[in-house]
Enzyme design. Structure first.
Site, PDB file in Angstrom:
ATOM      1  N   ASP A  72       0.852  -1.193   0.000  1.00 39.82           N
ATOM      2  CA  ASP A  72       0.000   0.000   0.000  1.00 39.82           C
ATOM      3  C   ASP A  72       0.888   1.244   0.000  1.00 39.82           C
ATOM      4  O   ASP A  72       2.099   1.143   0.140  1.00 39.82           O
ATOM      5  CB  ASP A  72      -0.953   0.017   1.210  1.00 39.82           C
ATOM      6  CG  ASP A  72      -0.230  -0.235   2.517  1.00 39.82           C
ATOM      7  OD1 ASP A  72       0.899   0.272   2.681  1.00 39.82           O
ATOM      8  OD2 ASP A  72      -0.784  -0.940   3.387  1.00 39.82           O
ATOM      9  N   ASP A  74       1.420   5.004   1.741  1.00 37.93           N
ATOM     10  CA  ASP A  74       1.036   5.902   2.838  1.00 37.93           C
ATOM     11  C   ASP A  74       1.501   7.311   2.511  1.00 37.93           C
ATOM     12  O   ASP A  74       2.570   7.505   1.933  1.00 37.93           O
ATOM     13  CB  ASP A  74       1.688   5.440   4.144  1.00 37.93           C
ATOM     14  CG  ASP A  74       1.326   3.997   4.469  1.00 37.93           C
ATOM     15  OD1 ASP A  74       0.140   3.717   4.668  1.00 37.93           O
ATOM     16  OD2 ASP A  74       2.241   3.139   4.476  1.00 37.93           O
ATOM     17  N   ASP A 155       9.540   4.071  12.948  1.00 38.73           N
ATOM     18  CA  ASP A 155      10.222   2.944  13.599  1.00 38.73           C
ATOM     19  C   ASP A 155      11.626   2.683  13.018  1.00 38.73           C
ATOM     20  O   ASP A 155      12.632   2.866  13.700  1.00 38.73           O
ATOM     21  CB  ASP A 155       9.344   1.680  13.605  1.00 38.73           C
ATOM     22  CG  ASP A 155       8.667   1.389  12.273  1.00 38.73           C
ATOM     23  OD1 ASP A 155       8.999   2.063  11.268  1.00 38.73           O
ATOM     24  OD2 ASP A 155       7.824   0.466  12.217  1.00 38.73           O
TER      25      ASP A 155
HETATM   26  P1  ATP Z   1       3.767  -2.523   4.951  1.00 32.98           P
HETATM   27  O1  ATP Z   1       2.633  -1.581   4.599  1.00 32.98           O
HETATM   28  O2  ATP Z   1       4.511  -3.039   3.792  1.00 32.98           O
HETATM   29  O3  ATP Z   1       3.362  -3.544   5.928  1.00 32.98           O
HETATM   30  P2  ATP Z   1       4.846  -0.170   6.193  1.00 32.98           P
HETATM   31  O4  ATP Z   1       6.251   0.176   6.571  1.00 32.98           O
HETATM   32  O5  ATP Z   1       4.196   0.725   5.191  1.00 32.98           O
HETATM   33  O6  ATP Z   1       4.876  -1.653   5.724  1.00 32.98           O
HETATM   34  P3  ATP Z   1       2.632   0.460   7.884  1.00 32.98           P
HETATM   35  O7  ATP Z   1       2.087  -0.302   9.035  1.00 32.98           O
HETATM   36  O8  ATP Z   1       1.776   0.629   6.674  1.00 32.98           O
HETATM   37  O9  ATP Z   1       4.009  -0.208   7.521  1.00 32.98           O
HETATM   38  O10 ATP Z   1       3.056   1.883   8.455  1.00 32.98           O
HETATM   39  C1  ATP Z   1       3.443   2.971   7.608  1.00 32.98           C
HETATM   40  C2  ATP Z   1       4.612   3.683   8.228  1.00 32.98           C
HETATM   41  O11 ATP Z   1       4.235   4.255   9.489  1.00 32.98           O
HETATM   42  C3  ATP Z   1       5.830   2.826   8.540  1.00 32.98           C
HETATM   43  O12 ATP Z   1       6.657   2.673   7.421  1.00 32.98           O
HETATM   44  C4  ATP Z   1       6.503   3.614   9.634  1.00 32.98           C
HETATM   45  O13 ATP Z   1       7.223   4.698   9.115  1.00 32.98           O
HETATM   46  C5  ATP Z   1       5.316   4.164  10.411  1.00 32.98           C
HETATM   47  N1  ATP Z   1       4.904   3.280  11.510  1.00 32.98           N
HETATM   48  C6  ATP Z   1       3.958   2.327  11.498  1.00 32.98           C
HETATM   49  N2  ATP Z   1       3.843   1.726  12.688  1.00 32.98           N
HETATM   50  C7  ATP Z   1       4.754   2.306  13.483  1.00 32.98           C
HETATM   51  C8  ATP Z   1       5.121   2.135  14.854  1.00 32.98           C
HETATM   52  N3  ATP Z   1       4.530   1.222  15.608  1.00 32.98           N
HETATM   53  N4  ATP Z   1       6.100   2.946  15.346  1.00 32.98           N
HETATM   54  C9  ATP Z   1       6.688   3.882  14.580  1.00 32.98           C
HETATM   55  N5  ATP Z   1       6.399   4.077  13.288  1.00 32.98           N
HETATM   56  C10 ATP Z   1       5.438   3.314  12.743  1.00 32.98           C
HETATM   57 MG    MG Z   2       2.164   0.614   4.527  1.00 30.53          MG
END
Ligand code: ATP
Ligand code: MG
Length: 454
Positions: A72, A74, A155
């Site tokens: 996805d 963001d 994170d």
């Molecule tokens: P994917 O969507 O592929 O699972 P993602 O890195 O995009 O991975 P998401 O859960 O969609 O993960 O979160 C988007 C972004 O928000 C992350 O890349 C990170 O920068 C931030 N993020 C999400 N959860 C946390 C957390 N628990 N602590 C700190 N930052 C976070």
């Molecule tokens: Mg994501």
């Protein structure tokens, strides 16, 4: 006096980040704008036109820079959720602990997050927007900040890369690009502190290492084992979401190995005793699931959970039968008990509970079918999942009486052979006639366990 000074310094460092971005041009980051969802670009353009900052961030940028297909996209902006809603009328504000905006474009949802800052507990405004509990865990995270502060509170460094589709430049505040090239997963800031703020980051560290094939930086890995018990403080709903992401990330085998290595399985599934045979069933399920995902097929998380919790059910069922409970009720009671226990740790929806129970309840029935019920079983709504599970157990050398192969043959057989096979299962064991074991052969390709499970 000193205390006051210290507080001021701490306050200022959390308010004004000293980070500066390294700007990475297109020739270096290699992101092809055509690979970005047009919906997220539209959201970004609308926000930028109104004068706000807006970037693509997170997994979308990370995966594109790695040449992978993002799950996805963001968006991060300096507009507050209310301001986003003013710019994009169809936007919906969601969440309490972490307020976000969702913008729907057909089937695609673009998640828009406002830049956040670490909070300073001395400030009343901060306390309203952001809260931590006594153990340092963030219970509310809605204090708006600058892009630099936002980068610092993400994170992992590889998740803190910001792409501007207008200029086609990546802004790297935390050395994420270098970590991407080194295949290194590194938590931003002091790892112990960051895990204490949000223990779910422990599971995210496992998921990203497994999914990206990255090695955890030593400092990122070091506190995991000792802080893992903090996961017990996370709500069962949040843990359940994370478990689904772990099992469905397409690299479940790696995930399970890492969960085992870091002693996290016992926290997620506290009542399961992962014996060698339980482990081989779980790994076989993981392999099937990963393969299905690689082929672009859907997966049913209930099937995976049925497999993960199976050892517990078998153990419970034996105990109940030893206490005189009859066969079928002992399976049913064991299933109910195991699911109730598990729900204290990871929430399970009604649908998932029902599906798991149906898969389990079918096991003794498929293993000892009454000839008159064979055709009824085959039209059971969960027959496919129950059969797949039986075949998987059989492949892992569980004692199923060879019935996985029997059912596989039965489904492919013509009417004549089916009638003969029904006579085999109907033959009462007490007559002394040995029940003919079906000839061992590989399941035909169309009956291979595929974990379609609908
Ligand atoms: P994917 O969507 O592929 O699972 P993602 O890195 O995009 O991975 P998401 O859960 O969609 O993960 O979160 C988007 C972004 O928000 C992350 O890349 C990170 O920068 C931030 N993020 C999400 N959860 C946390 C957390 N628990 N602590 C700190 N930052 C976070
Ligand atoms: Mg994501």
């Amino acid at each position: 006096m000193l205390k006051k000074l210290f507080k001021r310094l701490r306050g200022s460092s959390s308010k004004h980040s000293s980070l500066t971005a390294r700007l990475i041009p297109e020739a270096e980051h290699g992101i092809n704008p055509r690979d970005i969802s047009s919906a997220s670009v539209r959201v970004i353009e609308q926000l930028q036109k109104t004068g706000y900052q807006a970037f693509l961030v997170g997994g979308g940028v990370r995966d594109l820079m790695l040449g992978m297909h993002p799950k996805d996209f963001d968006v991060a902006t300096n507009a507050t959720p209310e301001q986003v809603k003013q710019v994009i009328r169809s936007a919906r504000i969601i969440g309490r602990r972490f307020r976000l905006v969702h913008v729907q474009f057909g089937r695609e949802t673009v998640e828009v997050a406002t830049f956040r800052a670490h909070h300073n507990s001395d400030d009343d405004r901060d306390q309203h927007a952001a809260q931590t509990d006594a153990s340092g865990m963030i219970t509310r995270d809605n204090l708006w900040g600058s892009i630099e502060q936002d980068a610092e509170r993400r994170d992992f460094s590889v998740n803190a890369l910001y792409y501007d589709p207008t200029t086609r430049v990546v802004h790297d505040f935390c050395g994420g690009a270098e970590d991407l090239s080194a295949h290194r997963l590194r938590l931003i800031g002091i790892p112990e502190h960051r895990y204490r703020e949000d223990p779910v980051r422990i599971l995210r560290a496992i998921r990203f290492s497994a999914k990206l094939g990255f090695t955890m930086d030593a400092a990122t890995a070091a506190p995991i084992r000792s802080l893992a018990p903090m996961l017990a403080q996370i709500s069962p709903h949040r843990l359940s979401d994370e478990v689904h992401k772990l099992l469905g990330c397409g690299h479940a085998r790696n995930v399970l190995q890492l969960l085992q290595e870091y002693h996290l399985l016992e926290l997620l599934f506290p009542h399961v005793h992962f014996t060698d045979s339980a482990w081989s069933l779980v790994m076989a399920t993981a392999q099937n699931t990963d393969q299905r995902i690689a082929e672009g097929k859907s997966i049913n998380p209930a099937f995976f959970l049925a497999s993960l919790l199976w050892r517990s059910v078998v153990d419970r069922q034996h105990q109940l039968q030893d206490h005189g409970v009859a066969l079928i009720p002992s399976w049913q009671q064991a299933g109910q008990l195991v699911l109730q226990q598990q729900m204290h740790r990871t929430a399970l929806t009604k649908y998932v509970v029902q599906t798991i129970r149906e898969i389990w309840d079918l096991q003794p029935r498929l293993q000892r079918p009454d000839a008159r019920q064979v055709n009824t079983l085959m039209v059971h709504p969960r027959f496919r999942a129950g059969f797949d599970f039986l075949v998987l157990r059989e492949a892992c050398h569980e004692n199923t009486g060879g019935m996985g192969v029997w059912w596989d043959r039965y489904q492919a057989a013509d009417a004549g052979l089916q009638a003969e096979m029904l006579r085999e299962v109907a033959a009462p064991k007490t007559t002394g006639k040995a029940r003919r074991r079906p000839r061992k052969r590989k399941p035909s390709p169309h009956n291979k366990p595929t974990i379609a499970h609908d």
